[in-house]
Design a protein around this motif. Structure first.
Motif, mmCIF file in Angstrom:
data_model
loop_
_atom_site.group_PDB
_atom_site.id
_atom_site.type_symbol
_atom_site.label_atom_id
_atom_site.label_comp_id
_atom_site.label_asym_id
_atom_site.label_seq_id
_atom_site.Cartn_x
_atom_site.Cartn_y
_atom_site.Cartn_z
ATOM 1 N N SER A 7 0.825 -1.202 0.000
ATOM 2 C CA SER A 7 0.000 0.000 0.000
ATOM 3 C C SER A 7 0.864 1.258 0.000
ATOM 4 C CB SER A 7 -0.930 0.006 1.213
ATOM 5 O OG SER A 7 -1.808 1.112 1.183
ATOM 6 N N VAL A 8 1.969 1.208 0.734
ATOM 7 C CA VAL A 8 2.881 2.354 0.792
ATOM 8 C C VAL A 8 3.485 2.618 -0.579
ATOM 9 C CG1 VAL A 8 5.055 3.214 1.761
ATOM 10 C CG2 VAL A 8 3.420 1.995 3.225
ATOM 11 N N ASN A 9 3.925 1.568 -1.268
ATOM 12 C CA ASN A 9 4.533 1.715 -2.584
ATOM 13 C C ASN A 9 3.530 2.246 -3.611
ATOM 14 O OD1 ASN A 9 7.035 0.754 -1.711
ATOM 15 N ND2 ASN A 9 6.520 -1.368 -2.182
ATOM 16 N N VAL A 10 2.305 1.724 -3.547
ATOM 17 C CA VAL A 10 1.256 2.188 -4.458
ATOM 18 C C VAL A 10 0.963 3.668 -4.221
ATOM 19 C CG1 VAL A 10 -1.210 1.996 -4.997
ATOM 20 C CG2 VAL A 10 0.199 -0.067 -4.820
ATOM 21 N N SER A 11 0.817 4.044 -2.965
ATOM 22 C CA SER A 11 0.518 5.442 -2.620
ATOM 23 C C SER A 11 1.629 6.371 -3.072
ATOM 24 C CB SER A 11 0.305 5.580 -1.104
ATOM 25 O OG SER A 11 -0.803 4.833 -0.676
ATOM 26 N N LYS A 12 2.862 5.972 -2.849
ATOM 27 C CA LYS A 12 4.007 6.802 -3.234
ATOM 28 C C LYS A 12 4.029 7.019 -4.742
ATOM 29 C CE LYS A 12 9.056 7.092 -2.853
ATOM 30 N NZ LYS A 12 10.280 6.406 -2.336
ATOM 31 N N PHE A 13 3.788 5.956 -5.506
ATOM 32 C CA PHE A 13 3.815 6.043 -6.960
ATOM 33 C C PHE A 13 2.729 6.984 -7.463
ATOM 34 C CE2 PHE A 13 2.498 4.793 -11.182
ATOM 35 C CZ PHE A 13 3.696 4.624 -11.865
ATOM 36 N N LEU A 14 1.502 6.784 -7.009
ATOM 37 C CA LEU A 14 0.384 7.569 -7.516
ATOM 38 C C LEU A 14 0.432 9.019 -7.030
ATOM 39 C CD1 LEU A 14 -2.437 4.886 -7.273
ATOM 40 C CD2 LEU A 14 -1.387 5.796 -9.354
ATOM 41 N N ASN A 15 0.885 9.241 -5.804
ATOM 42 C CA ASN A 15 1.039 10.618 -5.314
ATOM 43 C C ASN A 15 2.062 11.389 -6.138
ATOM 44 O OD1 ASN A 15 -0.772 10.991 -3.122
ATOM 45 N ND2 ASN A 15 0.493 9.667 -1.835
ATOM 46 N N THR A 16 3.144 10.706 -6.501
ATOM 47 C CA THR A 16 4.196 11.341 -7.296
ATOM 48 C C THR A 16 3.670 11.804 -8.650
ATOM 49 O OG1 THR A 16 5.908 10.014 -6.228
ATOM 50 C CG2 THR A 16 6.464 11.001 -8.334
ATOM 51 N N LEU A 17 2.694 11.048 -9.197
ATOM 52 C CA LEU A 17 2.127 11.388 -10.502
ATOM 53 C C LEU A 17 0.943 12.350 -10.404
ATOM 54 C CD1 LEU A 17 2.265 7.976 -12.404
ATOM 55 C CD2 LEU A 17 3.803 9.921 -12.604
ATOM 56 N N GLY A 18 0.672 12.845 -9.201
ATOM 57 C CA GLY A 18 -0.363 13.867 -9.054
ATOM 58 C C GLY A 18 -1.749 13.369 -8.724
ATOM 59 N N PHE A 19 -1.877 12.072 -8.360
ATOM 60 C CA PHE A 19 -3.185 11.537 -7.976
ATOM 61 C C PHE A 19 -3.440 11.745 -6.489
ATOM 62 C CE2 PHE A 19 -2.248 9.130 -11.831
ATOM 63 C CZ PHE A 19 -3.481 9.088 -12.473
ATOM 64 N N LYS A 20 -4.708 11.865 -6.143
ATOM 65 C CA LYS A 20 -5.123 11.967 -4.752
ATOM 66 C C LYS A 20 -6.091 10.834 -4.436
ATOM 67 C CE LYS A 20 -2.822 15.776 -4.226
ATOM 68 N NZ LYS A 20 -1.553 15.785 -3.445
ATOM 69 N N GLN A 21 -5.928 10.228 -3.255
ATOM 70 C CA GLN A 21 -6.773 9.105 -2.873
ATOM 71 C C GLN A 21 -8.069 9.594 -2.246
ATOM 72 O OE1 GLN A 21 -4.896 6.313 -0.219
ATOM 73 N NE2 GLN A 21 -6.614 4.876 -0.258
ATOM 74 N N LEU A 22 -9.181 8.989 -2.654
ATOM 75 C CA LEU A 22 -10.480 9.310 -2.078
ATOM 76 C C LEU A 22 -10.750 8.415 -0.870
ATOM 77 C CD1 LEU A 22 -12.781 9.637 -5.242
ATOM 78 C CD2 LEU A 22 -11.489 11.433 -4.068
ATOM 79 N N GLY A 23 -11.335 8.999 0.168
ATOM 80 C CA GLY A 23 -11.719 8.215 1.336
ATOM 81 C C GLY A 23 -13.096 7.599 1.166
ATOM 82 N N TYR A 24 -13.950 8.327 0.443
ATOM 83 C CA TYR A 24 -15.317 7.875 0.202
ATOM 84 C C TYR A 24 -15.675 8.100 -1.260
ATOM 85 C CZ TYR A 24 -16.200 7.663 5.247
ATOM 86 O OH TYR A 24 -16.158 7.340 6.590
ATOM 87 N N LEU A 25 -16.565 7.287 -1.765
ATOM 88 C CA LEU A 25 -17.187 7.513 -3.058
ATOM 89 C C LEU A 25 -18.682 7.571 -2.785
ATOM 90 C CD1 LEU A 25 -16.728 7.872 -6.088
ATOM 91 C CD2 LEU A 25 -17.092 5.410 -6.355
ATOM 92 N N GLU A 26 -19.239 8.790 -2.920
ATOM 93 C CA GLU A 26 -20.595 9.058 -2.461
ATOM 94 C C GLU A 26 -20.667 8.684 -0.985
ATOM 95 O OE1 GLU A 26 -23.589 7.603 -5.175
ATOM 96 O OE2 GLU A 26 -22.673 8.632 -6.882
ATOM 97 N N ASN A 27 -21.508 7.717 -0.588
ATOM 98 C CA ASN A 27 -21.599 7.397 0.843
ATOM 99 C C ASN A 27 -20.849 6.123 1.217
ATOM 100 O OD1 ASN A 27 -23.310 5.712 -0.564
ATOM 101 N ND2 ASN A 27 -24.810 5.546 1.095
ATOM 102 N N LEU A 28 -20.026 5.599 0.303
ATOM 103 C CA LEU A 28 -19.308 4.352 0.564
ATOM 104 C C LEU A 28 -17.871 4.624 1.009
ATOM 105 C CD1 LEU A 28 -20.413 2.077 -2.434
ATOM 106 C CD2 LEU A 28 -21.102 1.865 -0.046
#
Length: 288
Positions: A253-274
């Motif tokens: 999870s750390v490696n995935v987050s680092k890669f995507l953050n570097t490319l300018g992506f932001k992680q969502l905590g919720y999608l609508e109410n999920l």
């Protein structure tokens, strides 16, 4: 109480095993009859063509269900991953969706039929590819879904595909390319191994001139970071990524987050109410 439940479960398993052996024995007896082989083949063909109709989001989908697992995937379509369905419903007609680890194609089919997007479905398992093709044909989506029968990785090479022995059936999962690793980071026990070709996402665009994806789903059971690193150029123009990450796989999870953050992506905590957990959703321009 737990002991009683265990005994009941063991008894039922024994009964099912006996019934299975009796049916198998009957089928073998039929083979010895005149035209017995044709009778058995006809029975198997009819079972092979069984379908289940699923209605969701205003569309009806046909799924081929030759065994219990493909039937389960059809029956649980609306409830197993509601966040994936909601994410697909954010796509716009004419956009391109890459489904990496498509399995038998339930989400590829939904995206093409519901949202009218172009789909590239990546699936290296020849067992699953067979059902995936039949699902595409059953829903008349050959013009919308391109089948890509190779594994995505961080390099172009001939590698070993490790397949879980218990899941070596139509609709099975837990396959890994290049490394014997399951989605939790542990080795698969006594896997079935084949020699197959892997390719990177960036090479797919360059060699096969595929459409640049707007949306990418990655479900590759533990090898997510290898798929990501093989697509560094491709992800520059991707709008959103849905990626399944098992939290039991330490460091993944750390490696995935680092890669995507570097490319300018932001992680969502919720999608609508999920609330989003193992199915992580990343967007380039988050709302709000």
């Amino acid at each position: 109480m737990d002991l009683l439940k265990g005994l009941v479960r063991a008894l039922l398993n024994l009964v099912f095993l006996v019934i299975e052996k009796l049916i198998y024995g009957l089928i073998q007896l039929i083979r010895f009859l005149p035209r017995g082989e044709q009778i058995v083949s006809g029975f198997l063909e009819r079972n092979w063509r069984r379908t289940s109709k699923v209605k969701h989001g205003g569309v009806e989908i046909k799924f081929i269900i030759p065994n219990w697992l493909t039937k389960f995937r059809a029956n649980s379509f609306s409830v197993k991953e509601p966040e994936t369905l909601l994410w697909i419903e954010k796509m716009q007609p004419g956009e391109t969706f890459w489904d990496i680890g498509a399995n038998v194609g339930i989400y590829s089919i939904y995206a093409a039929k519901k949202q009218n997007v172009q789909v590239v479905a990546f699936e290296p398992s020849l067992l699953n590819l067979e059902i995936l093709l039949r699902n595409v044909l059953a829903n008349d989506l050959s013009s919308k879904i391109t089948l890509f029968p190779l594994a995505l990785s961080d390099k172009n090479a001939v590698q070993q595909l490790f397949m879980s022995k218990s899941d070596f059936i139509w609709g099975g999962a837990h396959n890994s390319m290049g490394e014997n690793v399951g989605q939790d980071g542990k080795e698969l026990l006594k896997p079935i191994i084949s020699s197959q070709i892997s390719i990177s996402m960036d090479s797919c665009l360059e060699v096969f001139r595929l459409e640049q994806p707007d949306y990418v789903k990655i479900d590759v059971d533990g090898l997510e970071i290898m798929v990501l690193t093989g697509g560094e150029k491709t992800f520059q123009k991707v709008k959103s990524v849905l990626i399944e990450v098992d939290q039991a796989f330490e460091g993944q999870s750390v490696n995935v987050s680092k890669f995507l953050n570097t490319l300018g992506f932001k992680q969502l905590g919720y999608l609508e109410n999920l609330e989003l957990r193992e199915n992580q959703i990343w967007v380039r321009n988050p709302p709000g």
